[in-house]
Design a protein around this motif. Structure first.
Motif, PDB file in Angstrom:
ATOM      1  N   GLY A   1       0.829  -1.209   0.000  1.00 12.31           N
ATOM      2  CA  GLY A   1       0.000   0.000   0.000  1.00 12.31           C
ATOM      3  C   GLY A   1       0.858   1.252   0.000  1.00 12.31           C
ATOM      4  O   GLY A   1       0.549   2.234  -0.681  1.00 12.31           O
ATOM      5  N   MET A   2       1.959   1.235   0.739  1.00 12.46           N
ATOM      6  CA  MET A   2       2.838   2.403   0.812  1.00 12.46           C
ATOM      7  C   MET A   2       3.582   2.627  -0.507  1.00 12.46           C
ATOM      8  O   MET A   2       3.876   3.767  -0.871  1.00 12.46           O
ATOM      9  CB  MET A   2       3.838   2.234   1.970  1.00 12.46           C
ATOM     10  CG  MET A   2       3.166   2.209   3.347  1.00 12.46           C
ATOM     11  SD  MET A   2       4.338   1.987   4.713  1.00 12.46           S
ATOM     12  CE  MET A   2       5.139   3.598   4.739  1.00 12.46           C
ATOM     13  N   LEU A   3       3.865   1.546  -1.247  1.00 13.59           N
ATOM     14  CA  LEU A   3       4.489   1.698  -2.564  1.00 13.59           C
ATOM     15  C   LEU A   3       3.520   2.384  -3.526  1.00 13.59           C
ATOM     16  O   LEU A   3       3.914   3.233  -4.334  1.00 13.59           O
ATOM     17  CB  LEU A   3       4.909   0.339  -3.102  1.00 13.59           C
ATOM     18  CG  LEU A   3       5.537   0.348  -4.502  1.00 13.59           C
ATOM     19  CD1 LEU A   3       6.847   1.146  -4.492  1.00 13.59           C
ATOM     20  CD2 LEU A   3       5.784  -1.083  -4.996  1.00 13.59           C
ATOM     21  N   ARG A   4       2.244   2.032  -3.431  1.00 19.98           N
ATOM     22  CA  ARG A   4       1.252   2.640  -4.310  1.00 19.98           C
ATOM     23  C   ARG A   4       1.110   4.139  -4.060  1.00 19.98           C
ATOM     24  O   ARG A   4       0.726   4.900  -4.943  1.00 19.98           O
ATOM     25  CB  ARG A   4      -0.096   1.939  -4.127  1.00 19.98           C
ATOM     26  CG  ARG A   4      -0.113   0.533  -4.706  1.00 19.98           C
ATOM     27  CD  ARG A   4      -1.413  -0.208  -4.456  1.00 19.98           C
ATOM     28  NE  ARG A   4      -2.603   0.487  -4.944  1.00 19.98           N
ATOM     29  CZ  ARG A   4      -3.763  -0.109  -5.221  1.00 19.98           C
ATOM     30  NH1 ARG A   4      -3.847  -1.428  -5.087  1.00 19.98           N
ATOM     31  NH2 ARG A   4      -4.786   0.580  -5.627  1.00 19.98           N
TER      32      ARG A   4
ATOM     33  N   PRO B   1      14.494   7.218  -9.313  1.00 14.16           N
ATOM     34  CA  PRO B   1      15.085   5.970  -9.791  1.00 14.16           C
ATOM     35  C   PRO B   1      15.140   4.847  -8.756  1.00 14.16           C
ATOM     36  O   PRO B   1      15.517   3.728  -9.077  1.00 14.16           O
ATOM     37  CB  PRO B   1      16.499   6.387 -10.206  1.00 14.16           C
ATOM     38  CG  PRO B   1      16.802   7.554  -9.342  1.00 14.16           C
ATOM     39  CD  PRO B   1      15.508   8.283  -9.180  1.00 14.16           C
ATOM     40  N   VAL B   2      14.789   5.146  -7.518  1.00 10.31           N
ATOM     41  CA  VAL B   2      14.765   4.139  -6.460  1.00 10.31           C
ATOM     42  C   VAL B   2      13.321   3.965  -6.018  1.00 10.31           C
ATOM     43  O   VAL B   2      12.592   4.941  -5.823  1.00 10.31           O
ATOM     44  CB  VAL B   2      15.632   4.577  -5.261  1.00 10.31           C
ATOM     45  CG1 VAL B   2      15.591   3.520  -4.160  1.00 10.31           C
ATOM     46  CG2 VAL B   2      17.066   4.841  -5.692  1.00 10.31           C
ATOM     47  N   LYS B   3      12.888   2.707  -5.847  1.00  9.20           N
ATOM     48  CA  LYS B   3      11.525   2.452  -5.384  1.00  9.20           C
ATOM     49  C   LYS B   3      11.378   2.898  -3.936  1.00  9.20           C
ATOM     50  O   LYS B   3      12.146   2.481  -3.071  1.00  9.20           O
ATOM     51  CB  LYS B   3      11.193   0.967  -5.497  1.00  9.20           C
ATOM     52  CG  LYS B   3      10.782   0.524  -6.881  1.00  9.20           C
ATOM     53  CD  LYS B   3      10.279  -0.920  -6.831  1.00  9.20           C
ATOM     54  CE  LYS B   3       9.772  -1.377  -8.186  1.00  9.20           C
ATOM     55  NZ  LYS B   3       9.226  -2.750  -8.118  1.00  9.20           N
ATOM     56  N   VAL B   4      10.356   3.727  -3.683  1.00  4.65           N
ATOM     57  CA  VAL B   4      10.135   4.294  -2.357  1.00  4.65           C
ATOM     58  C   VAL B   4       8.711   3.985  -1.908  1.00  4.65           C
ATOM     59  O   VAL B   4       7.762   4.138  -2.682  1.00  4.65           O
ATOM     60  CB  VAL B   4      10.358   5.820  -2.362  1.00  4.65           C
ATOM     61  CG1 VAL B   4      10.047   6.421  -0.989  1.00  4.65           C
ATOM     62  CG2 VAL B   4      11.782   6.157  -2.780  1.00  4.65           C
TER      63      VAL B   4
END
Length: 933
Positions: free
Chosen positions: A765-768, A783-786
């Motif tokens: 959910g936090m990635l979304r 460029p980094v998944k957060v």
């Protein structure tokens, strides 16, 4: 016969003399032969003395060894009492101080009589007055009344809770634990400043019962030190402060005293040129604390200062052998590791005579520097955190655009500019170890100001401009560890985790209808409140992504309001709060600097706690509020009436009913409205736990309140596999000789969840949030998944003005009263009460009297309301989290406005280039990303 009597007397005298001389001879023999060595050693100790030599304070460095706090050499003016007093001490003092003043030097001025507006005043009295003003305490209050005024306010604000059995000592401990330190001796209910004042007067044999005025005391000291009568008061005071400093040394005439620290080379030259005219005045080289980076990390490093408070005197001079002139750590790392940083003083061994006068130098032992404390912070990352936080705040205040190579972000909405966003904090944490990588609080300050003693002018610049506003910018205050506020939507992960860990399928959908009605009260989703819209079918992932309140309300009580049926999981507020406690939101994080803890609410104890708090508040407040009894004299009847008022809490009657009941209890007419509003709105309405309370808790509102550092550690626990870390800002301590290194060990414990895999559902959910939700504008091209979550928490109430008297007078006509009539009545109340309260209190009292229909809210309606707190929590990289970043901006408007700060920190942490056309990642990160794929 007479001759015989005389002879007998001579015989007696001879026997007496023989006995006396025999005793003397035996004693001398005992002292010289049997105890000779012992008394020789005693004599040596009386002759040989040690003059302490300052040791360099231990350094503070970052995790890579870069200097954050060190020392630099400085010139110090020192005084030798016995040499000065051989000469004309008054003349020496006047000359040396004139040299210092001519060159603009700061010198130690602890003489407690100063001149203000042409009158002499004690600094002790001035300090008490300033403390009262700062804490909004009536100037007429004595120590006990002032102490309980602080207690009452904190109880009313919900900061502390107490009961009838809480003693003064208990209260002092509770206040200290919450970061409040009233300068009052509870044992004798006396201001600490008054105790110091009486001790100082006793030095000159001036008794308290003499009741000399400040001017009379000053004149007495002029006579005592034989100050030339031709000198004016200002010139005389220079001599008095000089002589008072010498006198404070007592009998340690051989021990040098400091008059001025860190003086210029020009001043050194002038004093040395006057060496013959200034006997006993010398220049020495000493280490001075130095912070090469100025304001950087000031709230972590802390500040140093002279030993001043009685607790410090007891701890350091009495127990640890410090000199009263020593500098000690007052806050931060400087305070916590004082014992390590202080070092070991060297000494000069000297010979003195029986009067303590220096005769000869014998030996010298060099001082040992303090140990070096290595912090976990990265100096470069710390600078980015501080600069970005300041930039975000100033951009929000101006309603501008936060510019960045990673994308610009407009920090204003269509409705308004948030120009009260003057304070904030950010914390960057290693999620696997609990190490602080960067921690900033704005505004900050330069600890160099305190290294040699801060001036009054500089100190005033660091104090809040509006002392009445709790959210006013406070440069000396560390928001990251010392302020807890509502978390808003960043708490929703706790609510969601509690539900799915108790069995709710994260894919289970609840249809968001926009709002839920409980009686006549609406609990709306933000999209309903702003646009009358809804999120439609919503599962856990979407609820986190779009911050859906409706979903959280429903799962918090285990009921689907859209279908009007129970959810397939048992849930209640106790479960939500149990998970909050599992993640440490009810405790301090363990960081080595000053910290207070936000508290997880306790619904079961809420009613009883509120009841006790009300009883305590009324017991303190109503003593003079009845027109037929006095609370001090008629204690039994007084307590009976207070108990009756408290007993109405369970019933919670309306305000009109309360007014009638209070009238029957003989509450004074001009006090009835005030008391009714207090008990109704501050206590009765808050006492009983309701479904609405649970709704508010589920979305991070209500009585939720946590610090930024608690939030950072909670996020770390969510994303590191379910481990709760003990937070640390210290990496290791290295001894001065480099022989011993104490490494701070990582401390963590497993959070007991039903299924650890449920944490992955929260992370999804936090990635979304960053890929398609409320933080997409900031992290969409990163460029980094957060993973992240925004939070917008409401702050109720209106902002107090800096001058409440001016506010009331300027709006008097709007209150339906005659301006002059109200002021005249206020003056009458004030005179009758002997100015026991502040001026605005009496004006309000007059307003209530002249217009009984006025309410507290109506009087304050012209003040600005508080804007929302802006929260942003984040972690990265998504697949293998290393860092969590939490940012908070007071009155920042929207949670997303705090997100650019987190992005800047991650850019620095991951080594990303600032070039928009050439995104590069550290080689290490590239390898990790490839492996994860």
């Amino acid at each position: 016969m007479i001759n015989k009597k005389i002879k007998d007397r001579y015989d007696v005298l001879r026997v007496c003399f023989v006995v006396i001389f025999s005793i003397i001879i035996l004693k001398l023999g005992y002292m010289t032969i049997i105890k000779g060595d012992y008394y020789f050693e005693q004599a040596q100790n009386k002759v040989y003395k040690k003059i302490l030599v300052e040791s360099p304070r231990g350094e503070i460095r970052d995790r890579y060894g870069r200097l954050l706090a060190g020392n630099r050499a400085s010139f110090t003016v020192q005084l030798l009492k016995n040499e000065i007093e051989k000469a004309n001490a008054n003349e020496v003092g006047q000359k040396v101080i004139n040299v210092l003043e001519k060159n603009g030097e700061k010198y130690i001025d602890e003489f407690p009589i100063i001149k203000e507006n042409g009158k002499f005043v004690y600094t002790y009295d001035k300090n008490i007055e300033e403390w009262k003003i700062k804490n909004d305490i009536p100037l007429s209050y004595n120590a006990k009344e002032s102490f309980y005024h602080i207690v009452d306010r904190l109880v009313d604000e919900g900061v502390i809770s107490i009961d009838d059995n809480t003693t003064g000592y208990d209260l002092q401990k509770i206040l200290n634990e919450n970061g409040y330190y009233p300068p009052i001796y509870v044992s004798k209910w006396e201001f600490a400043e008054n105790v110091k004042k009486n001790q100082w007067l006793y030095r000159y044999r001036i008794k308290e019962d003499e009741k000399l005025s400040t001017q009379e005391t000053f004149n007495r000291l002029r006579e005592y030190f034989k100050v030339d009568e031709s000198l004016n008061d200002d010139e005389a005071r220079k001599i008095l402060l000089f002589r008072d400093l010498l006198k404070s040394q007592g009998y340690l005439q051989y021990q040098p005293m400091k008059l001025a620290i860190d003086i210029k080379k020009q001043t050194v030259a002038e004093i040395e040129e006057l060496a013959i005219e200034l006997p006993g005045v010398s220049i020495e080289t000493e280490p001075i604390r130095y912070y090469p980076n100025g304001n950087q990390a000031s709230h972590i490093l802390g500040q140093i200062g002279k030993i001043s408070q009685q607790a410090e005197i007891d701890t350091y001079t009495t127990d640890k052998g410090y000199s009263v002139s020593d500098m000690i750590g007052k806050t931060g790392i400087e305070k916590t590791f004082e014992d390590k940083l202080h070092g070991e003083k060297g000494f000069k061994k000297v010979v003195v005579d029986s009067s303590g006068r220096l005769i000869q130098n014998i030996d010298i032992q060099s001082p040992k520097a303090g140990d070096t404390v290595y912090l976990t912070i990265d100096k470069d990352l710390q600078k980015v955190a501080e600069d970005s936080l300041e930039k975000a705040l100033k951009t929000i205040q101006a309603g501008g655009t936060f510019e960045s190579p990673w994308g610009n972000y407009r920090l204003r909405d269509n409705k308004r500019i948030y120009n009260n966003a003057t304070s904030g904090a950010v914390v960057a944490l290693d999620v696997k170890t609990g190490e602080i990588l960067a921690m900033a609080s704005y505004p900050d300050y330069d600890p160099n100001l305190f290294a040699t003693g801060i001036t009054t002018e500089d100190m005033n610049k660091l104090l809040p401009k509006n002392k009445n506003n709790p959210l006013e910018a406070k440069p000396l205050y560390n928001i990251a560890t010392m302020t807890f506020v509502q978390p808003g939507s960043i708490f929703k992960m706790i609510t969601g985790l509690a539900a799915i860990d108790n069995g709710l399928d994260p894919k289970y959908e609840i249809y968001d209808k926009g709002r839920i009605m409980l009686g006549n009260k609406s609990f709306g989703c933000w999209i309903w409140n702003d646009y009358r819209g809804s999120h439609g079918p919503t599962n856990l992932y979407k609820a986190i992504e779009q911050s859906c309140n409706y979903y959280m309300y429903s799962i918090s009580v285990g009921y689907d309001y859209s279908k009007e049926k129970p959810l397939p999981v048992k849930m209640n507020v106790d479960e939500i709060l149990r998970y909050a406690r599992l993640f440490g939101l009810d405790e301090k994080t363990g960081i080595e600097i000053e910290e207070i803890s936000g508290k997880v609410p306790n619904p079961k104890a809420k009613f009883e706690t509120t009841k006790r708090s009300l009883k305590y508040a009324l017991d303190r407040k109503l003593k003079t509020y009845f027109d037929d009894i006095n609370g001090e004299k008629d204690k039994e009847e007084y307590e009976k009436r207070v108990d009756e008022i408290v007993s109405w809490m369970g019933e919670n009657p309306g305000r009109g009913t309360l007014l009638k009941r209070l009238e029957k209890l003989h509450i004074k007419e001009d006090k009835i409205g005030e008391v009714a509003d207090l008990i109704k709105y501050s206590y009765f309405n808050q006492a009983k736990w309701t479904t609405g309370d649970t709704f508010n808790i589920s979305i991070g509102q209500g009585s939720n309140a946590y610090t930024p550092i608690q939030m950072a550690n909670y996020i770390a626990g969510l994303v590191n596999g379910g481990y709760r870390n003990k937070v640390t800002v210290v990496d290791k301590i290295e001894s001065y000789d480099k022989m011993n290194i104490d490494k701070v060990e990582v401390q963590r414990e497993k959070i007991p969840l039903n299924e650890d895999s449920n944490l992955d559902e929260i992370k999804k959910g936090m990635l979304r949030v960053t890929e398609q939700g409320t933080a997409k504008k900031v992290f969409g091209n990163f460029p980094v998944k957060v993973g992240a979550k925004t939070g917008t928490a409401q702050k109720s109430g209106r902002i107090p003005t800096a001058d409440e008297v001016e506010y009331l007078i300027s709006h008097m006509s709007s209150f339906g009263v005659n301006n002059q009539e109200a002021l005249d009545l206020a003056d009458k109340y004030e005179k009758a009460d002997d100015s026991k309260y502040s001026k605005d209190y009496y004006i309000r009292k007059a307003l209530y009297k002249l217009n009984p229909r006025l309410t507290y809210d109506e009087i304050n309606r012209f003040k600005d309301t508080y804007d929302n707190f802006a929260w942003f929590v984040s972690f990265a990289p998504y697949d293998d989290p290393e860092i969590a970043v939490v940012s908070l901006i007071f009155q920042g408007g929207h949670g997303g406005y705090a997100s650019p700060v987190a992005r800047d920190i991650m850019v620095e942490y991951f080594g990303l280039t600032k070039n928009e056309d050439d995104y590069e990642v550290k080689e290490e990160l590239k390898i990790k990303e490839e492996l994860n794929r």
